[in-house]
Design a protein around this motif. Structure first.
Motif, mmCIF file in Angstrom:
data_model
loop_
_atom_site.group_PDB
_atom_site.id
_atom_site.type_symbol
_atom_site.label_atom_id
_atom_site.label_comp_id
_atom_site.label_asym_id
_atom_site.label_seq_id
_atom_site.Cartn_x
_atom_site.Cartn_y
_atom_site.Cartn_z
ATOM 1 N N PRO A 49 -40.557 -35.266 -11.287
ATOM 2 C CA PRO A 49 -41.264 -36.553 -11.334
ATOM 3 C C PRO A 49 -41.344 -37.141 -12.747
ATOM 4 N N GLU B 264 -42.333 -28.857 -5.066
ATOM 5 C CA GLU B 264 -43.238 -29.760 -5.799
ATOM 6 C C GLU B 264 -43.695 -30.904 -4.900
ATOM 7 N N ILE B 265 -42.782 -31.484 -4.139
ATOM 8 C CA ILE B 265 -43.126 -32.588 -3.240
ATOM 9 C C ILE B 265 -44.094 -32.099 -2.171
ATOM 10 N N ARG B 266 -43.820 -30.945 -1.600
ATOM 11 C CA ARG B 266 -44.726 -30.390 -0.582
ATOM 12 C C ARG B 266 -46.108 -30.146 -1.169
ATOM 13 N N ARG C 189 -47.481 -31.670 -3.763
ATOM 14 C CA ARG C 189 -48.116 -32.934 -4.155
ATOM 15 C C ARG C 189 -48.670 -33.683 -2.947
ATOM 16 N N TYR C 190 -47.922 -33.696 -1.852
ATOM 17 C CA TYR C 190 -48.326 -34.482 -0.685
ATOM 18 C C TYR C 190 -49.045 -33.680 0.388
ATOM 19 N N HIS D 221 -39.068 -40.734 -13.858
ATOM 20 C CA HIS D 221 -38.233 -40.070 -12.849
ATOM 21 C C HIS D 221 -36.938 -40.862 -12.636
ATOM 22 N N VAL E 123 -45.113 -37.419 4.318
ATOM 23 C CA VAL E 123 -44.082 -36.973 3.373
ATOM 24 C C VAL E 123 -43.866 -35.466 3.492
ATOM 25 N N ILE F 21 -40.305 -33.874 4.315
ATOM 26 C CA ILE F 21 -39.580 -33.039 3.357
ATOM 27 C C ILE F 21 -39.283 -31.667 3.946
ATOM 28 N N ARG G 124 -37.894 -28.761 -6.551
ATOM 29 C CA ARG G 124 -38.276 -30.158 -6.290
ATOM 30 C C ARG G 124 -38.919 -30.302 -4.910
ATOM 31 N N ASP H 204 -36.084 -45.790 -6.445
ATOM 32 C CA ASP H 204 -37.531 -45.772 -6.195
ATOM 33 C C ASP H 204 -38.223 -47.100 -6.497
#
Length: 182
Positions: free
Chosen positions: A131, A144-146, A148-149, A22, A155, A159, A141, A52
Motif C-alpha cells: 500500500p 495484508e489485504i485480508r 486490513r479489510y 501505491h 473485500v 480476496i 499482499r 486505483d
C-alpha cells in the motif's frame, strides 16, 4: 504514460496520499515488466498508474473503484478503450464485482481484454506492491489485504476467492520474466 501519471496524481495525491504512493509503486513495477509486452508496454504503464484512480473521493459513485475509475477515464477523458478495460478489470475485479452485485454491469460495460499476458502483468504489478509503494510478494499482499479489510467484508470475501487466480497470474509473469535474457 505522462498523461496517465498526471491524471492519477491530480485525483489521488492530495486526497489519498497512501493510495498515490501505491499507484506510483505499481507504475514502477510496470516499467520493469514492460519489456515483456513490446508495443503494449506503455499501455501497461498507464493502466498501472491509473488502476486505483476510482478510489478518489470525487469519483466514488458506486463505491467500487474499478468501475468508478473506468467510467471516469472513459467519460471525462475519452481514454483508450483497452486502457479503460484494463483499469475496470484489474486484479480479478469481476470477482469483487460479483460480491457487490455489479458483475453484469462491469462485464457489460467493460469486457475483459483477450490479452492474457497484459492482464496478468497488471495483476503482477498491483499484487507485488505494498500500500505504500514498496515491493512485496503476492502472498504477503493478499494477507495484508485480508488483515486490513477482514475476512467477512466484501473485500475479504473477494480476496479469498481471488487469491488462487492472483497467485497463478503472478506465477505466470514470473515464469516469463525468468525465461527472458537480462
Amino acid at each position: 504514460m505522462a498523461w496517465a501519471r498526471q491524471v492519477a496524481k491530480a485525483e489521488l495525491c492530495g486526497a489519498l496520499p497512501r493510495r498515490w504512493a501505491h499507484s506510483l509503486g505499481v507504475a514502477a513495477r510496470a516499467v520493469e515488466v514492460g519489456r515483456l509486452l513490446g508495443k503494449d508496454a506503455d499501455l501497461l504503464s498507464a493502466a498501472a498508474a491509473l488502476h486505483d484512480v476510482g478510489y478518489a473521493p470525487r469519483l466514488a459513485v458506486t463505491g467500487f473503484h474499478p468501475l468508478d475509475g473506468a467510467r471516469f477515464l472513459r467519460d471525462e477523458h475519452g481514454a483508450d478503450e483497452r486502457l479503460v478495460r484494463l483499469v475496470a478489470n484489474h486484479s480479478f475485479a469481476l470477482l469483487e464485482a460479483e460480491e457487490r452485485g455489479l458483475r453484469e454491469e462491469l462485464a457489460g460495460e467493460f469486457p475483459l481484454l483477450d490479452q492474457p499476458l497484459l492482464v496478468d502483468a497488471l495483476v503482477y504489478c498491483d499484487m507485488t506492491t505494498t500500500p505504500d509503494g514498496g515491493r512485496t510478494t503476492a502472498e504477503e499482499r493478499v494477507a495484508e489485504i485480508r488483515g486490513r479489510y477482514g475476512d467477512d467484508s466484501v473485500v475479504g470475501r473477494f480476496i479469498r476467492r481471488a487469491a488462487p487466480e492472483i497467485f497463478a497470474a503472478v506465477g505466470r509473469v514470473e515464469a516469463v520474466l525468468a525465461a527472458q535474457p537480462r
